[in-house]
Motif scaffolding. Sequence first.
Motif, PDB file in Angstrom:
ATOM      1  N   ASP A  80      50.347  47.008  36.075  1.00 61.92           N
ATOM      2  CA  ASP A  80      49.340  46.267  36.499  1.00 61.92           C
ATOM      3  C   ASP A  80      48.334  47.397  36.060  1.00 61.92           C
ATOM      4  OD1 ASP A  80      50.447  44.238  35.516  1.00 61.92           O
ATOM      5  OD2 ASP A  80      51.517  44.007  37.646  1.00 61.92           O
ATOM      6  N   ALA A  81      48.089  48.622  36.038  1.00 64.92           N
ATOM      7  CA  ALA A  81      47.254  50.324  36.557  1.00 64.92           C
ATOM      8  C   ALA A  81      45.385  48.964  36.288  1.00 64.92           C
ATOM      9  CB  ALA A  81      47.540  51.105  36.202  1.00 64.92           C
ATOM     10  N   LEU A  82      44.628  49.853  37.108  1.00 61.12           N
ATOM     11  CA  LEU A  82      43.196  48.748  36.546  1.00 61.12           C
ATOM     12  C   LEU A  82      42.816  49.752  36.660  1.00 61.12           C
ATOM     13  CD1 LEU A  82      41.645  46.797  35.161  1.00 61.12           C
ATOM     14  CD2 LEU A  82      40.855  46.388  38.247  1.00 61.12           C
ATOM     15  N   ALA A  83      41.691  50.467  35.515  1.00 62.62           N
ATOM     16  CA  ALA A  83      40.355  51.155  35.703  1.00 62.62           C
ATOM     17  C   ALA A  83      39.836  50.726  34.892  1.00 62.62           C
ATOM     18  CB  ALA A  83      40.581  52.581  35.305  1.00 62.62           C
ATOM     19  N   MET A  97      47.431  42.895  41.940  1.00 62.69           N
ATOM     20  CA  MET A  97      48.017  42.639  43.100  1.00 62.69           C
ATOM     21  C   MET A  97      48.560  41.448  41.860  1.00 62.69           C
ATOM     22  SD  MET A  97      47.444  42.494  46.962  1.00 62.69           S
ATOM     23  CE  MET A  97      46.742  44.040  47.667  1.00 62.69           C
ATOM     24  N   LYS A  98      48.748  41.208  40.382  1.00 57.86           N
ATOM     25  CA  LYS A  98      49.786  40.321  39.869  1.00 57.86           C
ATOM     26  C   LYS A  98      51.139  39.616  40.462  1.00 57.86           C
ATOM     27  CE  LYS A  98      51.114  39.562  35.269  1.00 57.86           C
ATOM     28  NZ  LYS A  98      51.223  40.247  33.739  1.00 57.86           N
ATOM     29  N   ASP A  99      51.086  38.397  40.708  1.00 54.72           N
ATOM     30  CA  ASP A  99      52.227  37.208  41.001  1.00 54.72           C
ATOM     31  C   ASP A  99      52.473  37.504  42.735  1.00 54.72           C
ATOM     32  OD1 ASP A  99      52.668  36.795  38.062  1.00 54.72           O
ATOM     33  OD2 ASP A  99      53.729  38.147  37.547  1.00 54.72           O
ATOM     34  N   VAL A 100      51.954  38.175  43.490  1.00 52.58           N
ATOM     35  CA  VAL A 100      52.245  37.941  44.863  1.00 52.58           C
ATOM     36  C   VAL A 100      50.972  36.632  45.249  1.00 52.58           C
ATOM     37  CG1 VAL A 100      50.965  39.167  46.988  1.00 52.58           C
ATOM     38  CG2 VAL A 100      51.305  40.670  44.766  1.00 52.58           C
ATOM     39  N   PRO A 101      52.236  36.230  45.650  1.00 54.96           N
ATOM     40  CA  PRO A 101      51.938  34.802  45.935  1.00 54.96           C
ATOM     41  C   PRO A 101      50.559  34.465  47.093  1.00 54.96           C
ATOM     42  CG  PRO A 101      54.149  34.574  46.170  1.00 54.96           C
ATOM     43  CD  PRO A 101      53.516  36.376  45.725  1.00 54.96           C
ATOM     44  N   ASP A 102      49.810  33.702  46.860  1.00 56.48           N
ATOM     45  CA  ASP A 102      48.899  32.957  47.502  1.00 56.48           C
ATOM     46  C   ASP A 102      47.733  34.245  47.325  1.00 56.48           C
ATOM     47  OD1 ASP A 102      49.714  30.662  48.308  1.00 56.48           O
ATOM     48  OD2 ASP A 102      50.565  31.786  49.804  1.00 56.48           O
ATOM     49  N   VAL A 103      47.757  35.064  46.398  1.00 56.30           N
ATOM     50  CA  VAL A 103      46.748  36.017  46.256  1.00 56.30           C
ATOM     51  C   VAL A 103      45.771  36.549  44.828  1.00 56.30           C
ATOM     52  CG1 VAL A 103      46.292  38.173  46.032  1.00 56.30           C
ATOM     53  CG2 VAL A 103      47.999  37.841  47.786  1.00 56.30           C
ATOM     54  N   PRO A 104      44.825  35.888  44.629  1.00 56.16           N
ATOM     55  CA  PRO A 104      44.420  36.511  43.557  1.00 56.16           C
ATOM     56  C   PRO A 104      45.236  37.168  42.712  1.00 56.16           C
ATOM     57  CG  PRO A 104      42.570  36.258  44.806  1.00 56.16           C
ATOM     58  CD  PRO A 104      43.946  36.397  45.836  1.00 56.16           C
TER      59      PRO A 104
END
Length: 674
Positions: A306-309, A339-346
């Motif tokens: 899930d890297a983002l540049a 932060m993909k699929d972290v509960p309660d985090v956008p």
Amino acid sequence: DPPTSCPACPLLLKCPECKTATSCPICPTVPPSCAPLQVGVPSQEKVTAIPGSTEKTSENMEEGVQGLGLRNPEGVLEGLTLNGAAKNLFSQFKAPAALMITFGSIAMSDFVLNWVAHVKRLNLKHSELLVAALDQSLLELCQSEGLPAVVLASQGGLMTHTDYFRADEKKFVRMGEMKLDLLRPLLQAGYHVVISDADVVFISDPWPYLLPGLSKDKEFQYRVWSMVRADVLTTTDCIDEEEDTEGRHWIMNKEFNTGVLFFRGTEGSLAVIDRWKDRIVAEQGQGLYINDQAVFNRAFHRPLSDALALAAPPDLAPPRKQLVHDYWDNVNMRKVYKMKDVPDVPPNTTIGVLPMVEFLNGHSYFVAKLHEKYNVQAVALHATYQFGDAPQYSFGKRERLRRAGLWLVDDEEYFSPGGLLVIKGQLLEGFVPSKLSAEGPEDGGVQVHLESDALQRRRLMDALALAITLNRTLVLPPFQCFCDRYWWLLHACRMPGAERMIVPFECPFDHIFEPGRWYQARLPFRVPGFLEDPQRVKEPSETRVVLPNTCFCSPVEGPDCEAQQWRRLNGSVAPLKPWEEKVRNAKVLEVNVADLTSFCFSMEEPVQSRLRAAFSMKTGFCAKERNKIPVNWKPELMPLNCSWGYELPDSLSEDFVMKRKHNIYQKISHSLRN
């Protein structure tokens, strides 16, 4: 209708007012009817000037101080207990703006003041500092020093425990929760925050790595383009610089270290804070190893796909690959991760790791010295990977910082110890190992390390005994090590990940001694490099005299001659011979390293006891070469095969001195016969 997504990037950023409008940091599409959620978008709005400065505005910070843009930051901060200096700060220092925060109790007040001294020395134009006090004593100290301070307290109020919190697991966990309780209102108010442990030193300005627009260097801007737009940035415990590359995900799969953290004033950061605290509370009582860093790692390590540049503007050129060092792939900008699929985090909340050769841990700075190896300007140092903690104080960390010239809070008494004794030459001079291999023999090189230590430890004890005899303070020489110190298996006598480190290396004091014992034994010493410390005021008439080798073990003048001589030199017997007066009055007295083992003056038993206590040290060296650990390893059935150090030198008793004299006389006689 306002757009619901940005055509140029995957970010979807909701406005805190209407919850529908969006603003993208790459192509700001902002509906005129609604104030945007700001995450680094250029703005021409002035930021209220900070006390004592007319320069801290958004014009010279460009877009670097944009945050949530909440309407009423004063209301959000009403729940914080601030001292007078902090109230004055927040009354003039409006969000969005940048804060640097540390925290501690009175037991760590030296480290807090050292942290403050370094931040002040940087004379930053785009942030202010704040101290979070865990107890009343530190709060009062901040008040007396005029430092902005906030009470770091839970529902039970300030802590009353004044010892070093690291030694108390429950209080250490509680401190982590309290830290998050402080961060939330500050982020909610729109502030961008760097929060760090008190044993962190900021050597140069960290903000160009954290906020956009603070560097004019095009290559540097390209390298940090994604990083300065991340919600959360952390540091690492990794010591292998080859992990800090594009191909190895910029250390994202290694242990995060929460000793230095950056939170941008965004909804994503707030969600991370809330998730982190919830996990700390939930995991207590589950049998897991609990501290805020361990919980952070369990909560936020995510899949590396899930890297983002973010796309950089065309006028920013990729840095030259050789700009920094061979191991960094600088052709690509440093990526951050969703932060993909972290509960309660956008899901678009981003996290990254700051570069490890600029934001260094204790091993990378003090042992491997990666910043020197690659000629890189160190930005921050976190004094981790050390072994000198005592329940009441972190002696090892302080001695390391002193050695590096980074301890700025010693008083005049420390720099005015009276007469000094300096060893001329290297402690390892003349050392010939019994065996040595560049790759390490079957023990990985442990035997060579122990042999070299025995010689250096012997000479150092003799030097301290000589300093005590002459009423002088010994300036410690650098101590060389062939083995790293580690709590698990060493590979080629190095900590795993540091195999490329060259040996021997200058090892920290706490690798080979327990610093607290030296202070308990009241030994007269200063750290290596004391004479060169810029804080020490050199006297104009400072004299340096070499102690003649005729002072040591003379077989000609009789057994009492040497004892009488040392008593004259330390001032207990008069009169002095002319050369003795010159030696006694010298500010800096040098002794040749080869003469130390010819020092034949016995110490009284109380002095011998102090030296034995300081030099006693037991630590294991477990070589990977000797230990093949199976998957189902059980230590009680298959104990490790380790070597143990260190050999305690004989103290300077009358019997030992007589044996030493006898050996010296025999060598002289043998030499004369030949």
